[in-house]
Each structure stands twice: as structure tokens, then as C-alpha cells.
Design a protein around this motif. Structure first.
Motif, PDB file in Angstrom:
ATOM      1  N   LYS A 139      30.683  21.693  53.041  1.00 14.10           N
ATOM      2  CA  LYS A 139      31.048  23.086  53.289  1.00 14.10           C
ATOM      3  C   LYS A 139      30.393  23.881  51.969  1.00 14.10           C
ATOM      4  CE  LYS A 139      33.186  22.268  56.960  1.00 14.10           C
ATOM      5  NZ  LYS A 139      32.564  22.512  58.114  1.00 14.10           N
ATOM      6  N   ASP A 140      29.724  25.043  52.539  1.00 14.28           N
ATOM      7  CA  ASP A 140      29.345  25.983  51.171  1.00 14.28           C
ATOM      8  C   ASP A 140      30.458  26.685  50.927  1.00 14.28           C
ATOM      9  OD1 ASP A 140      26.648  25.060  51.557  1.00 14.28           O
ATOM     10  OD2 ASP A 140      26.112  26.158  53.092  1.00 14.28           O
ATOM     11  N   LYS A 141      30.344  26.875  49.591  1.00 14.91           N
ATOM     12  CA  LYS A 141      31.600  27.585  48.857  1.00 14.91           C
ATOM     13  C   LYS A 141      30.781  28.820  47.997  1.00 14.91           C
ATOM     14  CE  LYS A 141      34.891  24.070  48.732  1.00 14.91           C
ATOM     15  NZ  LYS A 141      35.845  23.165  47.648  1.00 14.91           N
ATOM     16  N   VAL A 142      31.399  30.023  48.245  1.00 10.41           N
ATOM     17  CA  VAL A 142      30.934  31.103  47.399  1.00 10.41           C
ATOM     18  C   VAL A 142      31.798  31.500  46.566  1.00 10.41           C
ATOM     19  CG1 VAL A 142      30.260  33.399  47.612  1.00 10.41           C
ATOM     20  CG2 VAL A 142      29.763  31.995  49.616  1.00 10.41           C
ATOM     21  N   ALA A 143      31.465  31.304  45.161  1.00  4.96           N
ATOM     22  CA  ALA A 143      32.349  31.447  44.030  1.00  4.96           C
ATOM     23  C   ALA A 143      32.376  33.080  43.885  1.00  4.96           C
ATOM     24  CB  ALA A 143      31.902  30.611  42.877  1.00  4.96           C
ATOM     25  N   VAL A 144      33.448  33.479  43.266  1.00  4.52           N
ATOM     26  CA  VAL A 144      33.530  34.977  42.864  1.00  4.52           C
ATOM     27  C   VAL A 144      33.083  35.024  41.442  1.00  4.52           C
ATOM     28  CG1 VAL A 144      34.970  36.929  42.537  1.00  4.52           C
ATOM     29  CG2 VAL A 144      35.188  35.342  44.505  1.00  4.52           C
ATOM     30  N   ASP A 145      31.919  35.924  41.038  1.00  7.10           N
ATOM     31  CA  ASP A 145      31.611  36.074  39.861  1.00  7.10           C
ATOM     32  C   ASP A 145      32.369  37.066  38.867  1.00  7.10           C
ATOM     33  OD1 ASP A 145      30.452  35.676  37.346  1.00  7.10           O
ATOM     34  OD2 ASP A 145      28.287  36.349  37.909  1.00  7.10           O
ATOM     35  N   THR A 146      33.711  36.499  38.554  1.00 15.21           N
ATOM     36  CA  THR A 146      34.363  37.612  37.675  1.00 15.21           C
ATOM     37  C   THR A 146      33.700  38.414  36.496  1.00 15.21           C
ATOM     38  OG1 THR A 146      35.235  35.945  36.422  1.00 15.21           O
ATOM     39  CG2 THR A 146      36.395  36.270  38.243  1.00 15.21           C
ATOM     40  N   LYS A 147      32.735  37.874  35.829  1.00 13.45           N
ATOM     41  CA  LYS A 147      32.228  38.379  34.765  1.00 13.45           C
ATOM     42  C   LYS A 147      31.438  39.433  35.264  1.00 13.45           C
ATOM     43  CE  LYS A 147      31.780  34.790  31.444  1.00 13.45           C
ATOM     44  NZ  LYS A 147      30.915  33.507  30.856  1.00 13.45           N
ATOM     45  N   PHE A 148      30.560  39.348  36.475  1.00 10.97           N
ATOM     46  CA  PHE A 148      29.671  40.274  36.862  1.00 10.97           C
ATOM     47  C   PHE A 148      30.496  41.590  37.375  1.00 10.97           C
ATOM     48  CE2 PHE A 148      27.517  42.288  40.754  1.00 10.97           C
ATOM     49  CZ  PHE A 148      26.612  42.667  40.107  1.00 10.97           C
ATOM     50  N   GLU A 149      31.639  40.997  38.056  1.00  7.73           N
ATOM     51  CA  GLU A 149      32.855  42.281  38.784  1.00  7.73           C
ATOM     52  C   GLU A 149      33.221  43.127  37.670  1.00  7.73           C
ATOM     53  OE1 GLU A 149      33.342  43.013  41.771  1.00  7.73           O
ATOM     54  OE2 GLU A 149      31.959  41.231  42.439  1.00  7.73           O
ATOM     55  N   GLN A 150      33.402  42.423  36.335  1.00  5.86           N
ATOM     56  CA  GLN A 150      34.141  43.135  35.233  1.00  5.86           C
ATOM     57  C   GLN A 150      33.113  43.845  34.701  1.00  5.86           C
ATOM     58  OE1 GLN A 150      35.524  40.562  32.294  1.00  5.86           O
ATOM     59  NE2 GLN A 150      36.648  41.889  30.922  1.00  5.86           N
ATOM     60  N   GLN A 151      31.668  43.554  34.554  1.00  6.41           N
ATOM     61  CA  GLN A 151      30.510  44.260  33.921  1.00  6.41           C
ATOM     62  C   GLN A 151      30.599  45.464  34.914  1.00  6.41           C
ATOM     63  OE1 GLN A 151      27.371  41.884  33.762  1.00  6.41           O
ATOM     64  NE2 GLN A 151      27.786  40.723  31.737  1.00  6.41           N
ATOM     65  N   LYS A 152      30.390  45.237  36.176  1.00  8.32           N
ATOM     66  CA  LYS A 152      30.428  46.616  37.181  1.00  8.32           C
ATOM     67  C   LYS A 152      31.338  47.715  36.872  1.00  8.32           C
ATOM     68  CE  LYS A 152      30.348  45.435  41.489  1.00  8.32           C
ATOM     69  NZ  LYS A 152      30.337  45.136  42.926  1.00  8.32           N
ATOM     70  N   VAL A 153      32.815  47.271  36.674  1.00  4.68           N
ATOM     71  CA  VAL A 153      33.843  48.135  36.378  1.00  4.68           C
ATOM     72  C   VAL A 153      33.449  48.964  35.166  1.00  4.68           C
ATOM     73  CG1 VAL A 153      36.388  48.363  35.969  1.00  4.68           C
ATOM     74  CG2 VAL A 153      35.410  46.888  37.802  1.00  4.68           C
ATOM     75  N   GLU A 154      33.179  48.162  34.118  1.00  6.45           N
ATOM     76  CA  GLU A 154      32.745  48.732  32.620  1.00  6.45           C
ATOM     77  C   GLU A 154      31.708  49.558  33.006  1.00  6.45           C
ATOM     78  OE1 GLU A 154      32.376  45.589  30.077  1.00  6.45           O
ATOM     79  OE2 GLU A 154      34.426  44.930  30.189  1.00  6.45           O
ATOM     80  N   SER A 155      30.567  49.178  33.789  1.00  3.58           N
ATOM     81  CA  SER A 155      29.396  50.213  33.799  1.00  3.58           C
ATOM     82  C   SER A 155      29.826  51.448  34.420  1.00  3.58           C
ATOM     83  CB  SER A 155      28.402  49.567  34.531  1.00  3.58           C
ATOM     84  OG  SER A 155      27.364  50.167  34.809  1.00  3.58           O
ATOM     85  N   LYS A 156      30.907  51.369  35.539  1.00  2.00           N
ATOM     86  CA  LYS A 156      31.185  52.750  36.184  1.00  2.00           C
ATOM     87  C   LYS A 156      31.739  53.468  35.221  1.00  2.00           C
ATOM     88  CE  LYS A 156      31.473  50.996  40.737  1.00  2.00           C
ATOM     89  NZ  LYS A 156      32.118  50.808  42.204  1.00  2.00           N
ATOM     90  N   LYS A 157      32.875  52.804  34.469  1.00  6.31           N
ATOM     91  CA  LYS A 157      33.527  53.741  33.294  1.00  6.31           C
ATOM     92  C   LYS A 157      32.477  54.496  32.360  1.00  6.31           C
ATOM     93  CE  LYS A 157      37.773  50.960  33.580  1.00  6.31           C
ATOM     94  NZ  LYS A 157      38.577  50.169  32.970  1.00  6.31           N
TER      95      LYS A 157
END
Length: 107
Positions: A76-94
Motif C-alpha cells: 500500500k502506498d502511504k502519503v506522509a504529511v510533511d509538517t516542516k513544509f506546512e509550518q513553512q507555509k504558515v510562517e511564509s503567509k505571516k
């Protein structure tokens, strides 16, 4: 006619082996099915003493089919959530919002 069937069967078996090793999922079943068809036709056209090579091709093609089906249903293929990228997106928006607020203050 037997030689033509054997040549086509060998080519399709080689393609089946290559496709079963690559991550093509069920796309590899097309050459496997066609290879089995041509191997069966070559088997029927062969004499009893000439059937050894077609039996080997049957075995190789069946193994390729089992590998493809095993990879399809067991792995089964599993998709892992990249938390560092998500955090960088939030910081970039701020940062963008603070930059826009700073530009509005200049006008």
C-alpha cells in the motif's frame, strides 16, 4: 507459425519482466496477458519434445504476473504529511501579511 509465436512470446515475456520490475502498477498486466496468449499458441503448435522452452516461458510469465498482482494488492502506498513544509507555509503567509501591512503604512 510456431517460430513466429515463439518470437512474439519471448519479446512479450521480456517486456513483461521489465514492466513487472518497474513501478507501473497494473499496466504490466497487458504484456503479461498477451505473452500468455502467444505462449499458449506456441505450446499448442509444438511437438511434445519441443515444449520445454514454452514451459519455461509460462513459468517466467506467471511469476511476473504474481509479482505484479502482489505489488498491487499487498503493498500500500502511504502519503506522509510533511509538517516542516506546512509550518513553512504558515510562517511564509505571516511574513507576507506583515510585509503587506508595512506597505500599507507607507502610503
Amino acid at each position: 507459425m510456431r517460430k513466429i509465436f515463439l518470437i512474439i512470446a519471448v519479446v512479450l515475456t521480456i517486456i513483461s519482466v521489465i514492466f513487472s520490475l518497474l513501478p507501473l502498477d497494473t499496466l504490466a498486466l497487458a504484456p503479461i496477458g498477451m505473452a500468455l496468449l502467444f505462449i499458449f499458441l506456441a505450446f499448442k503448435k509444438s511437438d511434445v519434445v519441443q515444449r520445454k522452452f514454452t514451459k519455461i516461458l509460462f513459468i517466467v510469465t506467471y511469476i511476473c504476473g504474481l509479482v505484479v498482482l502482489g505489488k498491487t494488492f499487498l503493498i500500500k502506498d502511504k502519503v506522509a504529511v510533511d509538517t516542516k513544509f506546512e509550518q513553512q507555509k504558515v510562517e511564509s503567509k505571516k511574513e507576507d501579511l506583515t510585509d503587506l501591512e508595512g506597505l500599507e503604512g507607507l502610503e
